[in-house]
Scaffold this active site. Structure first.
Site, short mmCIF file in Angstrom:
data_model
loop_
_atom_site.label_atom_id
_atom_site.label_comp_id
_atom_site.label_asym_id
_atom_site.label_seq_id
_atom_site.Cartn_x
_atom_site.Cartn_y
_atom_site.Cartn_z
N SER A 142 -1.13 24.54 4.97
CA SER A 142 -0.85 25.49 4.04
C SER A 142 -0.80 25.28 2.49
CB SER A 142 0.63 26.34 4.38
OG SER A 142 0.50 27.64 3.54
N ASP A 290 -3.64 30.99 -1.39
CA ASP A 290 -3.31 29.28 -1.14
C ASP A 290 -4.36 28.64 -0.21
OD1 ASP A 290 -2.90 30.74 1.29
OD2 ASP A 290 -0.97 29.22 1.52
N ASP A 292 -4.84 27.63 2.60
CA ASP A 292 -5.67 28.11 4.05
C ASP A 292 -5.56 29.57 3.99
OD1 ASP A 292 -2.63 28.63 4.02
OD2 ASP A 292 -2.57 28.47 6.22
N ASP A 294 -3.75 32.30 3.58
CA ASP A 294 -2.78 33.32 4.51
C ASP A 294 -1.83 33.76 3.42
OD1 ASP A 294 -0.95 31.06 4.11
OD2 ASP A 294 -0.10 31.10 5.79
#
Length: 544
Positions: A142, A290, A292, A294
């Site tokens: 992440s 961010d 990734d 999500d």
């Protein structure tokens, strides 16, 4: 030292990665006790967030042995014949870890589909349900630093795993043998963009987005994997493609332009704000994902022309009201966590729908109950739905960005900005000022000691407000499972939640004060002063 050396040599004998073998051999040859103890004195624990940690050799690092053992544990819990979807982002070794996972799962008799490219985490979460798979694995850390990677596990409902599944997998990982003795398979399926990205884009562009499309957006994926997917989503929905920060538009696992690839961190949004403010761009809105994708960060232009980054609670309130105005299904539910703003409960009451608070983490929001049309957490995570439900049962930074753009475009059509909409909410519901105070520690015992002090000698007042009640969240309740945390309810409308972070060596304090609005600018100024007074008292009480 002998025990560490023995374990290190056993690990070295099964490690398939030349880089981590060389790292470990160097530590052994030099007799680096501290280096070995750091890698073998503890291990990465598999929890409800899966695995996350620094890359390197040994059980306390993310590496091919750790990943293969995790895959073996997951395979043992699922059993042969089950279907798992595997995705990965652009971090160092993510593609390698995904292939190792596929090989171990296939070798254990499971069916595996690997996403054939760099896709955002919400696409993986969507794929699990779309393909009717039994589980999913996303290799990502992440918004962690470049040196980290992680391993996130989803169950067949497309949501992150919760107890007791995490404990079952952890036990199975501990029982896994040497990875060089695991049967490895081949022949897993590779999913193309047409297989999975196209249906995902159809789902998120079918969200209630209204008709207004006149909007100029400055965007950054922060060197992550969200850029292409977000651009396609905007164009399919009828928006002009966002103007992207050139230096951050391509995936780069080293994140060269940011000290910390988290849009909440100081400095992370500087380039995006600079782009938005450029006269040639003249953006109405700033959006960031961010790495990734999500999470979604939002910046809005103020009356003076300067952009202000909105808090997760502010974006959550705007999204919630939009979803509830755009849906009509009976028995709707909205949910957030105990550390997010209480504003959502007031919005739900005004719209006549159910509201639920959960423990922190999106895995708990997704278990809030039937009829869920919107869920959010203050850390920039949102899942936006329609009368058909939620297309993604996890945080979705792409769907959230689309919906925020729709809200902003409709407001622009009426001569308003997101700041105006926030002011209107404050007048109707009271100004819900929220903030966070974090203490990073070098020794986790400092957090344990601080929590013990708070329990043995609780404060009578904070920020000039009386502490009216204290909830020890470790005791649990009919509505919440036990968790290590304390909630203080303050006089005049406000609360503080103190809890250890689940992923970092931090003690986190979540602050909220509610003020009735007379004149909005004066009320916001007063709220800012009162939040600072609250932080000052917390620093003194916690002594960290």
């Amino acid at each position: 030292m002998n025990d560490l050396t023995t374990r290190a040599r056993e690990w070295l004998g099964q490690d398939p990665d030349p880089a981590t073998r060389a790292e470990l051999k160097s530590l052994l040859d030099s007799g680096d006790h501290d280096g070995l103890a750091d890698r073998f004195g503890a291990k990465l624990e598999f929890g409800t967030a899966g695995l996350r940690g620094e890359l390197g050799a040994g059980p306390n690092r993310m590496n091919r042995v750790t990943v293969m053992r995790a895959a073996a544990g997951l395979a043992a819990v699922l059993g042969p014949g089950r279907h798992v979807v595997v995705g990965y982002d652009a971090r160092h070794n993510s593609d390698v870890f995904a292939r190792d996972t596929a090989a171990v799962l296939t070798g254990a008799g499971l069916t595996v589909s690997v996403m054939g490219g760099l896709f955002p985490t919400p696409v993986l979460a969507f794929a699990v349900r779309h393909l009717k798979a039994d589980a999913g694995v996303m290799v990502t850390a992440s918004h962690n630093p470049p040196r980290d990677n992680g391993y996130k596990v989803y169950w067949g409902d497309g949501a992150q795993i919760i107890p007791p599944i995490d404990a079952e997998i952890s036990t199975a990982i501990d029982a896994a043998g040497r990875v060089d003795e695991l049967p490895l398979g081949e022949g897993w399926a590779t999913l193309s963009a047409r297989d999975i990205l196209t249906p995902y884009l159809e789902a998120v562009t079918s969200l209630p987005l209204g008709a207004a499309r006149d909007l100029r957006v400055a965007y950054t994926p922060l060197h992550g994997v969200g850029g292409t997917t977000l651009g396609q989503a905007f164009m399919l929905a009828g928006f002009t493609s966002p103007m992207s920060v050139g230096a951050q538009s391509r995936p780069d696992p080293d994140f060269p332009t940011v000290a910390f690839p988290n849009p909440e961190e100081p400095g992370a949004m500087d380039l995006a704000l600079e782009l938005a403010s450029a006269s040639a761009v003249n953006a109405d809105l700033v959006i960031a994902n961010d790495p990734d994708a999500d999470r979604c960060a939002v910046g809005a232009r103020q009356a003076d022309g300067v952009f202000r980054m909105l808090t997760g609670d502010e974006v959550g309130g705007l999204l919630a009201e939009h979803v509830l105005r755009s849906t009509s299904a009976p028995d709707r539910l909205v949910a957030t966590t105990i550390v997010s703003s209480s504003l959502l409960g007031k919005i739900a009451q005004a719209h006549g729908v159910r509201h639920r608070e959960t423990l922190t983490g999106f895995k708990w929001i997704m278990k809030a109950g039937s009829g869920l049309v919107f869920g959010y957490e203050e850390a920039l995570g949102y899942s936006v739905g329609s009368d058909e439900g939620l297309p993604v049962h996890d945080k979705d930074g792409i769907g959230a960005a689309l919906t925020v753009a729709a809200i902003a475009a409709e407001a622009k059509q009426r001569g308003l900005t997101l700041i105006d909409l926030l002011d209107d909410q404050a007048v109707r519901y009271g100004l819900h000022a929220t903030s966070q105070l974090s203490f990073r520690v070098g020794d986790l015992s400092q957090i344990t000691d601080a929590m013990a002090r708070l329990r043995s000698k609780p404060p009578a007042s904070l920020g000039g407000r009386t502490v009216e009640s204290i909830d020890d969240l470790a005791a649990g309740s009919p509505d919440l499972p036990p968790t290590d945390g304390l909630r203080y309810r303050l006089s005049g409308g406000g609360r503080v939640v103190v809890r250890p972070s689940g992923t970092e060596p931090k003690l986190k304090c979540y602050l909220e004060l509610v003020l009735p609005v007379t004149e909005i600018a004066e009320t916001r100024s007063a709220a800012a002063d009162q939040i600072e007074a609250l932080k000052t008292d917390l620093r003194e009480v916690l002594a960290l």
